[in-house]
Design a protein around this motif. Structure first.
Motif: not given
Length: 269
Positions: A29-54
Motif C-alpha cells: 500500500t502506498d498511502v492511507v488517505l483520511v478525509s473524515n476531518t474538518n476545516w478550522i475556519g471557513e475560507k482556508v483549506p486544512c491538512l490534518m496531521y494528528g489525532l488524539r486517542g480515546i
C-alpha cells in the motif's frame, strides 16, 4: 487499488476482519488517505496531521440489594451516588487539569517548531468561540488549540442510577461514564492502570461499603503524521493549485482509531 469504508463510527470491525482474511490484497500500500476531518475556519483549506486517542470507562458502584428512601435511610448508609460523585470529582479540576498521578508523564514536550505552527493558524479567537458555543478558561487561540489537540484530557459524560427520577430515592447501584483523550507518547495500557489505581485507592480511602467495578469499554490509539513528508507536501501543492492559497496544518482532538491501525497493518504512511 482503492479501498473505501464507512464503518468508522462503529470502530471498523468489519474492515479489520476483511483485511486479516485478505492480507495479500492490501500489500503493498502506498498511502492511507483520511478525509473524515474538518476545516478550522471557513475560507482556508486544512491538512490534518494528528489525532488524539480515546479510552472510555464505565464506573459502577453498588451498595445493598435495593433502593432506599432518604427519609428512612438517609444519613445512615454509604450512598453509592455520593461515593461516585466524590470519585469523579477526584479525577479532574474545574479547569480541566487531570489529578491522577502519572497521567501526564509520557506527554511529548512542545517544540519550538510546533509553537510556530500554532501561531500560523489564522483563526479569530472570539469568532471560533462563538461558532462552536465554547466558554473557555484559555486566553488565546494557541492555548485553546493546544488544549484541544495536543494535550490529553479527561471528560465526564453522565451518570445512570437504579432508582426512578425522584427527590427521595437513594439508588443502590450507580454508573459513571467518563473518557480520556490521550496523545503522543502516552500509552493506553499505562493510562488504564494509573486511572484504575487512582479510583480504587480513593474508593478504599472513603471507607465506603459495597463494591466498585471498573470497565474499559473502548480504546482507540492516537495518530501523528509527518507533516514534512513528501506526501504532505504533494497534498499542499495540490491545494495551492486548486485554491490559490496554502493550507493550514492542523490537528484534531477527536479519534479515528482506524488511522493508526491501517498505518501499522499496512506499513504505509
Amino acid at each position: 487499488k482503492f479501498l473505501s469504508e464507512g464503518e468508522e463510527e462503529t470502530d471498523s470491525g468489519g474492515l479489520k476482519a476483511v483485511m486479516k482474511m485478505n492480507e495479500e490484497f492490501f500489500k503493498p500500500t502506498d498511502v492511507v488517505l483520511v478525509s473524515n476531518t474538518n476545516w478550522i475556519g471557513e475560507k482556508v483549506p486544512c491538512l490534518m496531521y494528528g489525532l488524539r486517542g480515546i479510552i472510555s470507562f464505565r464506573i459502577k458502584i453498588t451498595n445493598g440489594s435495593k433502593n432506599l428512601h432518604s427519609g428512612v435511610s438517609g444519613g445512615g448508609t454509604h450512598e453509592p451516588l455520593v461515593t461516585l460523585t466524590n470519585l469523579l470529582s477526584s479525577l479532574v479540576s474545574p479547569t480541566g487539569k487531570v489529578l491522577v498521578d502519572g497521567f501526564y508523564d509520557a506527554v511529548r514536550p512542545v517544540t519550538e517548531e510546533e509553537k510556530e505552527m500554532y501561531k500560523n493558524i489564522d483563526v479569530d479567537f472570539d469568532a471560533y468561540l462563538n461558532k462552536f458555543g465554547i466558554n473557555t478558561h484559555c486566553t488565546n487561540m494557541t492555548e485553546l488549540l493546544m488544549k484541544l489537540w495536543r494535550y490529553p484530557s479527561l471528560s465526564l459524560h453522565g451518570t445512570q442510577v437504579s432508582s426512578r427520577n425522584s427527590h427521595t430515592n437513594i439508588p443502590h447501584t450507580v454508573v459513571g461514564l467518563m473518557s480520556v483523550r490521550f496523545v503522543p507518547d502516552q500509552n493506553a495500557d499505562s493510562l488504564i492502570r494509573c486511572i484504575t489505581d487512582h479510583l480504587r485507592s480513593k474508593f478504599t480511602s472513603y471507607g465506603a461499603n459495597g463494591s466498585l467495578e471498573l470497565e474499559t469499554t473502548k480504546v482507540g490509539d492516537w495518530w501523528l503524521g509527518d507533516h514534512q513528508s513528501s506526501l504532505f507536501q504533494a497534498a499542499e501543492q495540490a491545494i495551492i493549485e486548486e485554491w490559490q492559497v496554502a493550507p493550514m496544518y492542523i490537528r484534531e482532538g477527536g479519534t479515528i482509531p482506524l488511522t493508526s491501525y491501517l498505518e501499522r497493518a499496512l506499513d504505509a504512511p
